[in-house]
Scaffold this active site. Structure first.
Site, PDB file in Angstrom:
ATOM      1  N   CYS A   1      -4.214  13.654   5.850  1.00  0.00           N
ATOM      2  CA  CYS A   1      -4.982  13.244   4.638  1.00  0.00           C
ATOM      3  C   CYS A   1      -5.729  14.681   5.025  1.00  0.00           C
ATOM      4  O   CYS A   1      -7.081  14.444   5.157  1.00  0.00           O
ATOM      5  CB  CYS A   1      -5.835  11.560   4.674  1.00  0.00           C
ATOM      6  SG  CYS A   1      -6.713  11.850   3.456  1.00  0.00           S
TER       7      CYS A   1
ATOM      8  N   HIS B   1      -6.780   1.276   1.286  1.00  0.00           N
ATOM      9  CA  HIS B   1      -8.187   1.761   0.945  1.00  0.00           C
ATOM     10  C   HIS B   1      -8.773   0.925  -0.342  1.00  0.00           C
ATOM     11  O   HIS B   1      -7.586  -0.045  -0.535  1.00  0.00           O
ATOM     12  CB  HIS B   1      -8.019   3.700  -0.101  1.00  0.00           C
ATOM     13  CG  HIS B   1      -6.551   3.258  -0.957  1.00  0.00           C
ATOM     14  ND1 HIS B   1      -5.986   3.529  -0.092  1.00  0.00           N
ATOM     15  CD2 HIS B   1      -6.491   3.497  -1.670  1.00  0.00           C
ATOM     16  CE1 HIS B   1      -4.701   3.481  -1.294  1.00  0.00           C
ATOM     17  NE2 HIS B   1      -5.464   3.167  -2.298  1.00  0.00           N
TER      18      HIS B   1
ATOM     19  N   TYR C   1     -11.529   5.165  -2.749  1.00  0.00           N
ATOM     20  CA  TYR C   1     -12.096   5.102  -1.382  1.00  0.00           C
ATOM     21  C   TYR C   1     -11.663   4.324   0.253  1.00  0.00           C
ATOM     22  O   TYR C   1     -10.712   3.626  -0.177  1.00  0.00           O
ATOM     23  CB  TYR C   1     -13.771   5.358  -1.907  1.00  0.00           C
ATOM     24  CG  TYR C   1     -13.832   6.200  -3.101  1.00  0.00           C
ATOM     25  CD1 TYR C   1     -14.317   7.743  -3.011  1.00  0.00           C
ATOM     26  CD2 TYR C   1     -14.193   5.775  -3.806  1.00  0.00           C
ATOM     27  CE1 TYR C   1     -14.162   8.725  -3.824  1.00  0.00           C
ATOM     28  CE2 TYR C   1     -14.275   7.105  -5.194  1.00  0.00           C
ATOM     29  CZ  TYR C   1     -14.816   8.713  -5.003  1.00  0.00           C
ATOM     30  OH  TYR C   1     -15.010   9.201  -5.616  1.00  0.00           O
ATOM     31  N   THR C   2     -12.318   5.456   1.149  1.00  0.00           N
ATOM     32  CA  THR C   2     -12.034   3.966   2.195  1.00  0.00           C
ATOM     33  C   THR C   2     -12.975   4.290   2.722  1.00  0.00           C
ATOM     34  O   THR C   2     -13.583   4.767   2.915  1.00  0.00           O
ATOM     35  CB  THR C   2     -10.977   4.985   3.426  1.00  0.00           C
ATOM     36  OG1 THR C   2      -9.452   4.957   2.772  1.00  0.00           O
ATOM     37  CG2 THR C   2     -11.008   4.055   4.068  1.00  0.00           C
TER      38      THR C   2
END
Length: 279
Positions: free
Chosen positions: A253, A81, A98-99
């Site tokens: 996740c 990320h 954030y990815t």
């Protein structure tokens, strides 16, 4: 004798030209095979321009950022990320991971799908962003490292915005013709409108039906609903994820309460710590 000397000279020239051609061809192939250098820096923030902002729902938007050139790549390894820096409503600096939903096969840009929470500090920054603004980004970050063939199959347990690393990994696997890894995803949300990337996920399921399976779970489902109801249970994991084995791994996740509950379920189902990874 003069003839032989002339022939020797001609042969020497021919060989020299051939060697030069081979060397040039080798250099060309090397340049073609060399992976483009990424745009990220692990320690220093770099600025990327917002070129498109698309509202997906009342609190979710897709942000498209331009890279320096049309052929640039972000340079983010699969499953890792980036850190994004912004300002909250009080003007205080905030940094959050954030990815991206894009891969390095998407050249010239990267995209973030962001769910903006009413009290979220970084959510405020994204909510206020306009096309032409710049986002400060550094990376890559993360402990997850993926190599083709490292497992036979992945199980994935995602909740809410926790879908983004799962989507990135699944897409990279499925779009690679040399990768035969299978992916089994359980994706939980409160309501139907909370499901992120549903169209993209359904497209993957339709395009790769033998390699990608997805099971949606809603806490508040609509009247007509074929997926799971409530919270992700042990039985759902048993039914929709690969069974414990040395050549499988389950990725997690989601919100902290969900991650804790999933860890407990997996332990009871005899998945070892080596078979699990939490983003």
């Amino acid at each position: 004798m003069d003839f032989l000397q002339g022939q020797s000279l001609e042969t020497t020239v021919t060989v020299a030209v051939a060697v030069a051609a081979v060397a040039a061809g080798g250099a060309f192939l090397l340049l073609r095979s060399k992976k483009p250098k990424g745009c990220l820096h692990p320690e220093n923030f770099k600025e990327f321009k917002l070129v498109e902002k698309k509202q997906i729902s009342h609190n979710v938007a897709k942000f498209k950022f331009a890279l320096p050139t049309p052929t640039s790549v972000l340079g983010l390894p699969i499953g890792q990320h980036i850190s994004c820096r912004g300002q909250d409503a009080t003007g205080e600096e905030v940094i959050k991971p954030y990815t991206p939903t894009t891969l390095d096969s998407d050249i010239g840009y990267f995209e973030l799908v962001i769910k903006m929470y009413p009290q979220g500090r970084m959510s405020h920054h994204f909510r206020e962003m306009k096309v032409g603004d710049y986002l400060s980004v550094k990376g890559p970050k993360g402990r997850f490292k993926y190599q083709v063939g490292q497992v036979r199959a992945f199980g994935m347990l995602a909740g809410g915005s926790g879908i983004t690393p799962m989507f990135q990994v699944a897409r990279a696997i499925l779009e690679n013709p040399n990768d035969s890894t299978k992916v089994h995803l359980i994706y939980a949300n409160v309501a139907y409108e909370d499901i992120l990337l549903k169209e993209e996920l359904d497209n993957l399921a339709n395009t790769y039906p033998d390699r990608f399976k997805i099971y949606y779970v809603l806490n508040q489902p609509p009247e007509i609903w074929k997926g799971g109801v409530g919270f992700v249970s042990k039985e759902m994991i048993r039914t929709h994820c690969p069974a414990p084995a040395e050549d499988i791994q389950v990725l997690r996740c989601g919100p902290p309460p969900m991650n804790k509950a999933m860890a407990a379920h997996l332990e009871e189902l005899k998945y070892t710590k080596e078979m699990q990874f939490q983003f």
